[in-house]
Write an enzyme that holds these catalytic residues in place. Structure first.
Site, PDB file in Angstrom:
ATOM      1  N   LYS A 175      37.870 -41.737  -1.809  1.00 14.15           N
ATOM      2  CA  LYS A 175      39.111 -42.338  -2.314  1.00 14.15           C
ATOM      3  C   LYS A 175      39.117 -43.858  -2.247  1.00 14.15           C
ATOM      4  CE  LYS A 175      42.188 -38.383  -1.582  1.00 14.15           C
ATOM      5  NZ  LYS A 175      43.445 -37.914  -0.976  1.00 14.15           N
ATOM      6  N   ASP A 191      48.701 -39.197  -4.794  1.00 13.52           N
ATOM      7  CA  ASP A 191      49.194 -38.776  -3.487  1.00 13.52           C
ATOM      8  C   ASP A 191      50.486 -39.548  -3.184  1.00 13.52           C
ATOM      9  OD1 ASP A 191      47.124 -36.998  -2.885  1.00 13.52           O
ATOM     10  OD2 ASP A 191      45.897 -38.545  -1.936  1.00 13.52           O
TER      11      ASP A 191
END
Length: 284
Positions: free
Chosen positions: A68, A104
């Site tokens: 990420k 997210d």
């Protein structure tokens, strides 16, 4: 055919392909979503896999552990959420560019509001300061957090997140292991962003006796959906936001980015996904 993917390690059990292909069916869009596992956890391996799927004509990919943060370096453009969090879980591959997003961050906001409405998050004790923890830590300030109290087995990780939040103009402080009890007592909300509670690592991230008097709780773990932490929180009267909420809404947000098409009614998707894939919960 819209070719989409997920780049990560140990992703064989991911439900992302199922969610995105169901979204495609319900929105009359032909979607093919394939898991993509690089050879190892290095940036070179990630970049090789990204180049491979771009050459195959993929229009987007999700990104998960351990890439990420690595994903940001591959991007030509990053949105505000990525700049805040310092990580990306969604890459749009369009017009020869790589554009980075963090769903997210946005998915948690949608999941929180869907569960507890306009209840301000208030002061929050957050356990776990890894990749998802960073996204949730910043997103909490979009739902009324006043201060984040961060604890982690790695003091360095926790302090890094605290510093980033404070530098962004919000308020956070590090909580040492011996101070967790006092922090829980003053918190309005409890957040678990550790793997504790997963089927492979059962248990509680916080002692049960410390769950008392808060208003709400969130657990990033969603396998099982009803973790010991959420069950205990529910029993004590806290409002619940589940890891499945995060998974579901981050997926919706990513799908909208990939396709440019808004999912105007999420309830049929929610109901069909839960029924088809036997997503069972006694809490939600």
């Amino acid at each position: 055919m819209l070719h989409l993917g997920l780049i990560g390690q140990a992703i064989a059990a991911s439900r992302s392909p199922s969610l995105h292909m169901m979204l495609g069916e319900l929105n009359q869009l032909p979607v093919d979503y394939q898991l993509q596992e690089p050879e190892n956890d290095t940036a070179e391996s990630f970049n090789a896999k990204l180049a491979e799927i771009r050459a195959l004509g993929f229009v987007g990919t999700n990104v998960t552990f351990p890439y990420k943060q690595i994903a940001i370096d591959s991007a030509d453009e990053v949105n505000d959420a990525v700049k805040k969090v310092g990580a990306s879980n969604t890459l749009l591959l369009k017009d020869g560019k790589v554009c980075a997003f963090n769903t997210d961050y946005t998915g948690f906001i949608r999941g929180y509001k869907g569960r507890v409405g306009d209840l301000p998050a208030g002061k929050v004790l957050m356990i776990g300061a890894g990749g998802v923890g960073r996204a949730i830590g910043f997103a909490l300030f979009e739902v009324g957090a006043t201060e984040i109290l961060v604890t982690d087995l790695s003091e360095r990780s926790a302090q890094s997140l605290v510093d980033a939040i404070n530098e962004a103009g919000y308020k956070a402080r590090f909580v040492a292991k011996e101070d967790i009890s006092a922090a829980a007592e003053e918190a309005d909300g409890l957040v678990n962003c550790t793997p504790v509670g997963h089927l492979k690592s059962p248990g509680m991230p916080l002692a049960a006796e410390l769950i008392q008097g808060q208003k709400w709780a969130f657990d990033a773990v969603y396998t099982p959906m009803d973790t010991e932490f959420l069950l205990e929180s529910h029993k004590k009267g806290l409002q619940i936001v589940s890891g499945f909420d995060l998974f579901f809404y981050q997926g919706i947000d990513a799908f909208e980015i990939f396709t440019g098409q808004e999912v105007t009614d999420v309830k049929p998707v929610w109901d069909q996904f839960r029924e088809k894939y036997d997503v069972v919960s006694s809490l939600i």
